[in-house]
Design an enzyme around this catalytic site. Sequence first.
Site, PDB file in Angstrom:
ATOM      1  N   THR A   1       0.867  -1.174   0.000  1.00  0.00           N
ATOM      2  CA  THR A   1       0.000   0.000   0.000  1.00  0.00           C
ATOM      3  C   THR A   1       0.901   1.220   0.000  1.00  0.00           C
ATOM      4  O   THR A   1       1.656   1.455   0.944  1.00  0.00           O
ATOM      5  CB  THR A   1      -0.914   0.018   1.228  1.00  0.00           C
ATOM      6  OG1 THR A   1      -1.773  -1.126   1.179  1.00  0.00           O
ATOM      7  CG2 THR A   1      -1.764   1.274   1.262  1.00  0.00           C
TER       8      THR A   1
ATOM      9  N   LYS B   1      -7.177   1.341  -2.814  1.00  0.00           N
ATOM     10  CA  LYS B   1      -6.779   0.921  -1.474  1.00  0.00           C
ATOM     11  C   LYS B   1      -6.986   2.045  -0.465  1.00  0.00           C
ATOM     12  O   LYS B   1      -7.330   1.795   0.693  1.00  0.00           O
ATOM     13  CB  LYS B   1      -5.316   0.468  -1.470  1.00  0.00           C
ATOM     14  CG  LYS B   1      -4.830  -0.057  -0.109  1.00  0.00           C
ATOM     15  CD  LYS B   1      -5.626  -1.274   0.376  1.00  0.00           C
ATOM     16  CE  LYS B   1      -5.242  -1.689   1.789  1.00  0.00           C
ATOM     17  NZ  LYS B   1      -3.915  -2.308   1.888  1.00  0.00           N
TER      18      LYS B   1
END
Length: 293
Positions: free
Chosen positions: A102, A177
């Site tokens: 991420t 995300k």
Amino acid sequence: MEFNKDQTVVGFVGTGVMGKNMAGHFLSAGYQVHVYNRTKAKAEDLIEKGAQWQDSPGELARHCNVIITMVGFPRDVEEVYLGEQGILGNAKPNSYLIDMTTSSPALARRIYDAARERQMYSLDAPVSGGDVGAKEARLSIMVGGDRDVFDKVLPLLEFMGTNIVYQGEAGAGQHTKMCNQIAIASNMIGVCEALVYARKAGLDPTTVLKSIETGAAGSWSLSNLAPRIIAGNFAPGFYVKHFIKDMGIALQSAAEMKLDTPGLALAKSLYEQLAAMGEENSGTQALYKVIDK
């Protein structure tokens, strides 16, 4: 390109809580796997199962034509791809690069552009599902990059996840995300407050959970992390320090879009309090300790 076991050599950079299990699925499927991790001890299990150790991301890249990365912070992603011993300076043309960290959408676009200049294919493919999802190969994977590249690597992504969705051009996976983390951030406050409330009201939190987890209040965090809280288990499926990092990226991206996200800002401030209590390496469910002061 067909990603058969005779022609495909998989490199995996980052073998921590998530990456170790993700890389393990390729070994179990019979692929040749090379690994690198900043702390070699975290790769020992994979090495014992047949993975080949390399001393740097660049050295790993020279041996592989599919390179997957799962590291901690955007600065780690930048170093792994763009650093002196990085992937982009050492991988062969026509290599496939899949960053599952991420990270920053802007950095994902930089890596995409740099890869394209070198005749390589890059995808940003962050995941959700925690340590359990990684272990059971049922992660949610959100992917940005070129559609044809996504279609080609989909069979490889299926070794790690079950809900795999193409989101759009480079950076779109990371933006997706951020949506995921924004939704989780405020929800975790609610999960922890509900459990503290139940206990203060003299209720059995486990019995309360039976009633609320399948109703309108239901969520992944309530079903998967609330039982850990009740059991006093604050071990990381996902680190507090990494969640704070994610929320920082989301807040910065939101600010660039002139978007106000008060729930996200509150959650980040509470998690920063938690980190200040020495809990940065605990799991995100440890937020309970801040609410239950």
